[in-house]
Write a protein that holds these residues in place. Structure first.
Motif, PDB file in Angstrom:
ATOM      1  N   PRO A   1      55.210  38.494  46.699  1.00 59.82           N
ATOM      2  CA  PRO A   1      55.406  39.813  46.243  1.00 59.82           C
ATOM      3  C   PRO A   1      55.156  41.144  47.387  1.00 59.82           C
ATOM      4  O   PRO A   1      54.398  40.802  48.380  1.00 59.82           O
ATOM      5  N   ALA A   2      55.854  42.225  47.423  1.00 63.66           N
ATOM      6  CA  ALA A   2      55.863  43.088  48.301  1.00 63.66           C
ATOM      7  C   ALA A   2      54.463  43.734  48.633  1.00 63.66           C
ATOM      8  O   ALA A   2      54.150  44.129  49.697  1.00 63.66           O
ATOM      9  N   GLU A   3      53.529  43.837  47.520  1.00 69.54           N
ATOM     10  CA  GLU A   3      52.524  44.379  47.632  1.00 69.54           C
ATOM     11  C   GLU A   3      51.245  43.685  48.406  1.00 69.54           C
ATOM     12  O   GLU A   3      50.145  44.184  48.429  1.00 69.54           O
ATOM     13  N   LEU A   4      51.473  42.324  48.574  1.00 68.40           N
ATOM     14  CA  LEU A   4      50.624  41.496  49.007  1.00 68.40           C
ATOM     15  C   LEU A   4      50.314  41.912  50.608  1.00 68.40           C
ATOM     16  O   LEU A   4      51.234  42.401  51.387  1.00 68.40           O
ATOM     17  N   SER A   5      49.119  42.077  51.210  1.00 69.75           N
ATOM     18  CA  SER A   5      48.817  42.376  52.684  1.00 69.75           C
ATOM     19  C   SER A   5      49.420  41.087  53.561  1.00 69.75           C
ATOM     20  O   SER A   5      49.623  40.046  53.122  1.00 69.75           O
ATOM     21  N   VAL A   6      49.309  41.511  54.868  1.00 71.68           N
ATOM     22  CA  VAL A   6      50.134  40.209  55.583  1.00 71.68           C
ATOM     23  C   VAL A   6      49.322  38.829  55.551  1.00 71.68           C
ATOM     24  O   VAL A   6      49.900  38.119  55.455  1.00 71.68           O
ATOM     25  N   PRO A   7      48.031  39.217  55.616  1.00 71.88           N
ATOM     26  CA  PRO A   7      47.273  37.675  55.582  1.00 71.88           C
ATOM     27  C   PRO A   7      47.199  37.052  54.215  1.00 71.88           C
ATOM     28  O   PRO A   7      47.212  35.941  54.213  1.00 71.88           O
ATOM     29  N   LEU A   8      47.265  38.022  53.201  1.00 70.13           N
ATOM     30  CA  LEU A   8      47.732  37.344  51.807  1.00 70.13           C
ATOM     31  C   LEU A   8      48.959  36.626  51.599  1.00 70.13           C
ATOM     32  O   LEU A   8      49.217  35.487  51.118  1.00 70.13           O
ATOM     33  N   ALA A   9      50.101  37.401  52.367  1.00 71.76           N
ATOM     34  CA  ALA A   9      51.189  36.768  52.226  1.00 71.76           C
ATOM     35  C   ALA A   9      51.383  35.599  53.179  1.00 71.76           C
ATOM     36  O   ALA A   9      52.155  34.476  52.904  1.00 71.76           O
ATOM     37  N   ALA A  10      50.738  35.407  54.415  1.00 69.29           N
ATOM     38  CA  ALA A  10      50.719  34.182  54.899  1.00 69.29           C
ATOM     39  C   ALA A  10      49.744  33.077  54.145  1.00 69.29           C
ATOM     40  O   ALA A  10      50.233  31.902  54.067  1.00 69.29           O
ATOM     41  N   LEU A  11      48.977  33.404  53.403  1.00 69.51           N
ATOM     42  CA  LEU A  11      48.399  32.402  52.385  1.00 69.51           C
ATOM     43  C   LEU A  11      49.075  31.991  51.310  1.00 69.51           C
ATOM     44  O   LEU A  11      49.041  30.840  50.893  1.00 69.51           O
ATOM     45  N   TRP A  12      49.980  32.933  50.771  1.00 70.19           N
ATOM     46  CA  TRP A  12      51.057  32.761  49.898  1.00 70.19           C
ATOM     47  C   TRP A  12      52.177  31.710  50.398  1.00 70.19           C
ATOM     48  O   TRP A  12      52.312  30.518  49.812  1.00 70.19           O
ATOM     49  N   TRP A  13      52.593  32.001  51.618  1.00 73.78           N
ATOM     50  CA  TRP A  13      53.391  30.893  52.203  1.00 73.78           C
ATOM     51  C   TRP A  13      52.736  29.508  52.329  1.00 73.78           C
ATOM     52  O   TRP A  13      53.431  28.397  52.115  1.00 73.78           O
ATOM     53  N   ASP A  14      51.459  29.454  52.961  1.00 77.88           N
ATOM     54  CA  ASP A  14      50.866  28.344  53.112  1.00 77.88           C
ATOM     55  C   ASP A  14      50.703  27.514  51.817  1.00 77.88           C
ATOM     56  O   ASP A  14      50.947  26.363  51.367  1.00 77.88           O
ATOM     57  N   ALA A  15      50.472  28.336  50.388  1.00 75.61           N
ATOM     58  CA  ALA A  15      50.315  27.627  49.028  1.00 75.61           C
ATOM     59  C   ALA A  15      51.608  27.160  49.028  1.00 75.61           C
ATOM     60  O   ALA A  15      51.720  26.202  48.044  1.00 75.61           O
ATOM     61  N   LYS A  16      52.863  27.408  49.545  1.00 69.55           N
ATOM     62  CA  LYS A  16      53.902  26.860  49.245  1.00 69.55           C
ATOM     63  C   LYS A  16      54.678  25.831  50.377  1.00 69.55           C
ATOM     64  O   LYS A  16      55.570  25.251  50.292  1.00 69.55           O
ATOM     65  N   ASP A  17      53.413  25.263  51.042  1.00 68.47           N
ATOM     66  CA  ASP A  17      53.719  24.305  52.103  1.00 68.47           C
ATOM     67  C   ASP A  17      54.625  24.731  53.076  1.00 68.47           C
ATOM     68  O   ASP A  17      55.421  23.956  53.787  1.00 68.47           O
ATOM     69  N   GLU A  18      54.557  26.066  53.514  1.00 67.88           N
ATOM     70  CA  GLU A  18      55.361  26.602  54.552  1.00 67.88           C
ATOM     71  C   GLU A  18      54.450  26.884  55.587  1.00 67.88           C
ATOM     72  O   GLU A  18      54.274  28.185  55.721  1.00 67.88           O
ATOM     73  N   TRP A  19      53.661  26.135  56.330  1.00 66.51           N
ATOM     74  CA  TRP A  19      52.707  26.256  57.240  1.00 66.51           C
ATOM     75  C   TRP A  19      53.398  27.386  58.485  1.00 66.51           C
ATOM     76  O   TRP A  19      52.636  28.333  58.924  1.00 66.51           O
ATOM     77  N   ASP A  20      54.519  26.838  58.958  1.00 69.33           N
ATOM     78  CA  ASP A  20      55.159  27.758  60.098  1.00 69.33           C
ATOM     79  C   ASP A  20      55.362  29.008  59.748  1.00 69.33           C
ATOM     80  O   ASP A  20      55.004  29.890  60.593  1.00 69.33           O
ATOM     81  N   GLN A  21      55.723  29.319  58.284  1.00 71.87           N
ATOM     82  CA  GLN A  21      56.142  30.715  58.000  1.00 71.87           C
ATOM     83  C   GLN A  21      54.821  31.660  57.937  1.00 71.87           C
ATOM     84  O   GLN A  21      54.711  32.495  58.391  1.00 71.87           O
ATOM     85  N   ALA A  22      53.797  30.826  57.595  1.00 72.37           N
ATOM     86  CA  ALA A  22      52.335  31.497  57.113  1.00 72.37           C
ATOM     87  C   ALA A  22      51.748  31.864  58.608  1.00 72.37           C
ATOM     88  O   ALA A  22      51.141  32.833  59.024  1.00 72.37           O
ATOM     89  N   HIS A  23      51.872  30.787  59.540  1.00 78.56           N
ATOM     90  CA  HIS A  23      51.233  30.972  60.992  1.00 78.56           C
ATOM     91  C   HIS A  23      52.120  32.175  61.641  1.00 78.56           C
ATOM     92  O   HIS A  23      51.510  32.830  62.142  1.00 78.56           O
TER      93      HIS A  23
END
Length: 76
Positions: free
Chosen positions: A16-38
């Motif tokens: 979601p666009a309203e997520l902060s960058v750190p929360l967006a990183a955790l979002w990607w991590d939750a989807k098993d997208e470590w590289d995107q999160a990092h």
């Protein structure tokens, strides 16, 4: 956004666009997208960004790198 809404948002293709960058990183991590999160927090010089950066390195098994980022985030 609460925790339930965060988990529901994982059904979407993008965070979601309203997520902060750190929360967006955790979002990607939750989807098993470590590289995107990092990639989101790799050069983010905020306490929250560095804490998420530390978490990602701990999760990947790099304890010394995680310790470095936790210390930079003031949590070490």
């Amino acid at each position: 956004m609460d925790v339930k809404e965060f988990h529901e948002s994982l059904k979407q293709q993008f965070p979601p666009a309203e997520l902060s960058v750190p929360l967006a990183a955790l979002w990607w991590d939750a989807k098993d997208e470590w590289d995107q999160a990092h990639g989101l927090v790799d050069e983010l010089e905020t306490q929250q960004g560095m804490a998420v950066h530390a978490y990602l390195h701990r999760k990947e098994g790099s304890a010394s790198n995680a310790d470095y980022w936790y210390a930079r985030a003031g949590r070490g």
